[in-house]
Write an enzyme that holds these catalytic residues in place. Structure first.
Site, PDB file in Angstrom:
ATOM      1  N   GLY A   1       0.842  -1.199   0.000  1.00  0.00           N
ATOM      2  CA  GLY A   1       0.000   0.000   0.000  1.00  0.00           C
ATOM      3  C   GLY A   1       0.872   1.241   0.000  1.00  0.00           C
ATOM      4  O   GLY A   1       1.830   1.322   0.766  1.00  0.00           O
ATOM      5  N   SER A   2       0.566   2.198  -0.862  1.00  0.00           N
ATOM      6  CA  SER A   2       1.401   3.396  -0.969  1.00  0.00           C
ATOM      7  C   SER A   2       0.568   4.669  -1.019  1.00  0.00           C
ATOM      8  O   SER A   2       0.897   5.628  -1.697  1.00  0.00           O
ATOM      9  CB  SER A   2       2.308   3.297  -2.195  1.00  0.00           C
ATOM     10  OG  SER A   2       1.526   3.029  -3.348  1.00  0.00           O
TER      11      SER A   2
ATOM     12  N   SER B   1      -1.164   7.804   1.413  1.00  0.00           N
ATOM     13  CA  SER B   1      -0.420   8.727   2.277  1.00  0.00           C
ATOM     14  C   SER B   1      -0.002   8.068   3.589  1.00  0.00           C
ATOM     15  O   SER B   1       1.136   8.225   4.042  1.00  0.00           O
ATOM     16  CB  SER B   1      -1.241   9.989   2.536  1.00  0.00           C
ATOM     17  OG  SER B   1      -2.500   9.646   3.050  1.00  0.00           O
TER      18      SER B   1
ATOM     19  N   GLY C   1       0.307   4.763   4.216  1.00  0.00           N
ATOM     20  CA  GLY C   1       1.272   3.711   3.920  1.00  0.00           C
ATOM     21  C   GLY C   1       2.661   4.273   3.688  1.00  0.00           C
ATOM     22  O   GLY C   1       3.663   3.753   4.200  1.00  0.00           O
TER      23      GLY C   1
ATOM     24  N   LYS D   1      -8.221   0.615   7.825  1.00  0.00           N
ATOM     25  CA  LYS D   1      -9.309   1.199   8.611  1.00  0.00           C
ATOM     26  C   LYS D   1     -10.631   0.638   8.125  1.00  0.00           C
ATOM     27  O   LYS D   1     -11.158   1.089   7.108  1.00  0.00           O
ATOM     28  CB  LYS D   1      -9.327   2.720   8.446  1.00  0.00           C
ATOM     29  CG  LYS D   1      -8.001   3.418   8.710  1.00  0.00           C
ATOM     30  CD  LYS D   1      -7.509   3.212  10.111  1.00  0.00           C
ATOM     31  CE  LYS D   1      -6.143   3.842  10.326  1.00  0.00           C
ATOM     32  NZ  LYS D   1      -5.460   3.256  11.479  1.00  0.00           N
TER      33      LYS D   1
ATOM     34  N   ALA E   1      -1.247  11.573   8.197  1.00  0.00           N
ATOM     35  CA  ALA E   1      -0.047  11.070   7.538  1.00  0.00           C
ATOM     36  C   ALA E   1       1.016  12.145   7.341  1.00  0.00           C
ATOM     37  O   ALA E   1       2.210  11.911   7.544  1.00  0.00           O
ATOM     38  CB  ALA E   1      -0.413  10.441   6.191  1.00  0.00           C
TER      39      ALA E   1
ATOM     40  N   LYS F   1     -13.664   5.113  14.495  1.00  0.00           N
ATOM     41  CA  LYS F   1     -13.394   6.538  14.694  1.00  0.00           C
ATOM     42  C   LYS F   1     -13.744   7.352  13.443  1.00  0.00           C
ATOM     43  O   LYS F   1     -14.085   8.528  13.548  1.00  0.00           O
ATOM     44  CB  LYS F   1     -11.932   6.761  15.109  1.00  0.00           C
ATOM     45  CG  LYS F   1     -10.918   6.301  14.072  1.00  0.00           C
ATOM     46  CD  LYS F   1     -10.107   7.423  13.475  1.00  0.00           C
ATOM     47  CE  LYS F   1      -9.460   6.991  12.167  1.00  0.00           C
ATOM     48  NZ  LYS F   1      -8.060   6.681  12.243  1.00  0.00           N
TER      49      LYS F   1
ATOM     50  N   ASN G   1     -12.242  12.327   6.540  1.00  0.00           N
ATOM     51  CA  ASN G   1     -13.663  12.046   6.746  1.00  0.00           C
ATOM     52  C   ASN G   1     -14.382  13.288   7.274  1.00  0.00           C
ATOM     53  O   ASN G   1     -15.475  13.633   6.840  1.00  0.00           O
ATOM     54  CB  ASN G   1     -13.838  10.867   7.704  1.00  0.00           C
ATOM     55  CG  ASN G   1     -13.426   9.561   7.049  1.00  0.00           C
ATOM     56  OD1 ASN G   1     -14.171   9.003   6.245  1.00  0.00           O
ATOM     57  ND2 ASN G   1     -12.224   9.094   7.349  1.00  0.00           N
TER      58      ASN G   1
ATOM     59  N   LYS H   1      -9.392   7.319  -0.886  1.00  0.00           N
ATOM     60  CA  LYS H   1     -10.721   6.780  -0.633  1.00  0.00           C
ATOM     61  C   LYS H   1     -11.215   7.213   0.736  1.00  0.00           C
ATOM     62  O   LYS H   1     -10.448   7.326   1.680  1.00  0.00           O
ATOM     63  CB  LYS H   1     -10.687   5.247  -0.691  1.00  0.00           C
ATOM     64  CG  LYS H   1     -10.373   4.707  -2.084  1.00  0.00           C
ATOM     65  CD  LYS H   1     -11.522   5.005  -3.038  1.00  0.00           C
ATOM     66  CE  LYS H   1     -11.140   4.687  -4.470  1.00  0.00           C
ATOM     67  NZ  LYS H   1     -12.110   5.252  -5.428  1.00  0.00           N
TER      68      LYS H   1
END
EC number: 1.1.1.8
Lengths: 390, 390
Positions: free
Chosen positions: A37-38, A40, A42, A150, A189, A240, A306, A344
């Site tokens: 995973g790359s 932010s 990751g 998450k 991040a 959260k 979010n 996402k």
């Protein structure tokens, strides 16, 4: 500090070999880190891990990170740009990455021979990734995984209807047959990328996992606390984001700090109650005392994506925008595209899954905040009703 | 919700008298509310109490609030302006107050015949106020008090050296000989004044106090939760201002949300640990679960005056101001005058008192965050050292 913090001896290589000629001692084998995973988060974690791998005895300094290949118009392949500039320009701009962090376009080559695998992808992508990683012989049986995903896996049985819920560490453990820990927040991040002081909680299944993952991530400005609550850390990271949507609704309605703090407090209690109800081995201290609980909720509800999209969601409604518009507000799908530059949104997906799970189990009435966040997000409930029955 | 929430029956008058002619029943006596203090928080609470007193059976609708008299140039006496405009223009501007809230220039006349007395003054003023209230016969023996004072009383015995610490509710109880509860946050006064949704925790010595103070303050947008922890609520209100100074230092240094959330988490643990060490009857749930704990800390650390002055304190230092200045930064005394429009800063005073208490008791090493906040505020410690030993 909470009493259930995991006790562990700092990591040391288990075996050494001695060179007969020179008499120098070196570890019999090296731990090798792979990052799946790359985005932010990751990339920020990969930076921390690579800095440690370069310095710590017993670690292969090369840390591989899986970057989906594509052609950047006029500049060539993305992995080549990553490995030349040592930056992830799209997801963690202006942060210099260590040269021993190497972008690899193939998922399989990223994890081959790795002993420590961090999985940090949007949860909707996990099934296809696990399918690829399950190839026999690809992942060593002595490897360990840690999930920074998450979300939760909810399975609705349509003929019940009833529902099951699983954390991603348990899904990964089952699918890959290796132990899996959970890495929590706090996790903006960019702040981690800049090396600012912050903390993270990891939930671990054993003291050995605690020692290894502590060695991978801990440093003077990134403090790692291992606790014996994999499910709690994982659930907190998922739930959260649902509370952060509520915090964003409060911001969107233009309400003040007291209201937001009340929503955070009530949200933290629902997170804790939910986890203890459906994962009874978890501890309430994960939420009340640890970084993955209260601190991650605070940072996400003031600074995360979010919150940002939820505020924009409310402000796009004609009654809050301060201008009359012909349309009746934007959907979260639209806002995700407009605001997140390809990242996402996890909170809305988790909100839907948690709602469907609680509905199938007949337990919605125990979680009025979770229910309202879903109905405001997807059923056009008036956001002012957020405070009812709390 | 935490199990130690106080159970109580909703307030009802204890006795009624029946009018022989008409047969109508009315309470034998009325509860009468007095507010000692008219800063922003006192005025916001007075507004809530006066709205309830006007509507609830058993309450005298007139609520008296003590306003120190002075001449407003060209406009006359302050209490007269207050009672004509029904606003507290200086401390709670643009908020309409109920007409049954009456400003009184005499402290003694404010509390005479009162049965429910809210004391909400900067803690440096309390001794002289109590001296005046102790006049024999002034305060009814059936009266009750509630303190919304943010602070603690520390007494250093110079010949020890050792030190004692008392909460203000215990000081008031001892000096006035009546039971005293504690009212906590979350408490950004202006938001409460505007009637936005928020919560408050009150620590009460008995179920009867719970019922009465709940009747005084609870309403649809101001939710009151009574708990059996007077000391915990009082200590949380004092200590959160010390943590809010640390949060302001983080903001002043330009650090991000993760760092601030870590400081809040660590600060909340120090608040809870301190309270349990020196007030062993208190509950950790007051901090982890209740509005007076975690929620008040959040709202104060993002929106309160201590945070604001602490941010300005750091930014006034040449190395953070972005410009070279001949002076070496402003003191909190200067900033209080420049930024607070006559309001008092509680956090710095509490920080000094807590530091002196811990030093006298030889317990500084248990509270590294409290110690650093003091040294950065008063001993020119480099603010970057805030994160050491945490």
């Amino acid at each position: 500090m909470a009493p259930f913090i995991t006790k562990f001896e700092p990591y040391e290589p288990e075996e050494y070999v001695v060179d007969k000629k020179s008499g120098t001692k070196s570890p019999a084998r090296l731990e090798k880190i792979a990052i799946v995973g790359s985005g932010s988060w990751g990339t920020a974690l990969a930076r921390v891990a690579a800095l440690n791998a370069a310095e710590r005895e017993g670690f292969d300094p090369e840390v591989r990170i899986w970057v989906r290949e594509h052609e950047v118009p006029g500049r060539g392949k993305l992995t080549e740009i990553f490995n030349q500039t040592h930056q992830n320009e799209r997801y963690l701009p202006n942060v210099d990455l260590p040269e021993n962090l190497v972008a690899v376009p193939s998922l399989k080559e990223t994890v081959r021979n790795a002993t420590l695998i961090l999985i940090v992808v949007p949860h909707q992508y996990l099934p296809s990734i696990l399918e690829e990683l399950k190839e026999p012989g690809l992942i060593s049986s002595r490897a360990r995984a840690i999930s920074a995903i998450k979300g939760v896996e909810v399975v609705i049985q349509k003929d019940g209807p009833t529902a099951d819920i699983h954390t991603y560490p348990s899904v990964i453990e089952k699918e890959l047959g290796i132990p899996c820990s959970a890495l929590g927040g706090a996790n903006i991040a960019l702040d981690v990328g800049r090396g600012e002081f912050c903390e993270t909680t990891i939930g671990v299944p054993s003291a050995k996992d605690a020692a290894l993952w502590h060695a991978v991530f801990d440093g003077p400005s990134f403090r790692v606390h291992p606790i014996e609550d994999v499910a709690g850390v994982s659930l907190s990271g998922a739930l959260k984001n649902v509370v952060a949507l509520a915090a964003g609704f409060v911001d969107g309605m233009g309400l003040g700090g007291n209201t937001k703090a009340a929503i955070l407090r009530i949200g933290l209690l629902e997170m804790s109650t939910f986890t203890l109800e459906f994962f009874p081995g978890s501890s309430p201290l994960t939420f009340s005392h640890h970084s993955a609980g209260v601190a991650d909720l605070i940072t996400t509800s003031f600074g995360g994506r979010n919150r940002k999209c939820a505020e924009a969601f409310i402000k796009s409604k004609p009654e809050y925008s301060g201008e009359s518009k012909p349309d009746s507000g934007k959907s979260f799908e639209q806002l995700e595209k407009e605001l997140l530059n390809g990242q996402k949104l996890q909170g809305t997906l988790t909100s839907r899954e948690v709602f469907e799970f609680l509905e199938a189990r007949g337990r919605l009435e125990g979680y009025p905040l979770f229910e309202k966040v879903y109905r405001i997000s997807f059923e056009e409930m008036d956001p002012k009703r957020l405070f009812e029955d709390l």
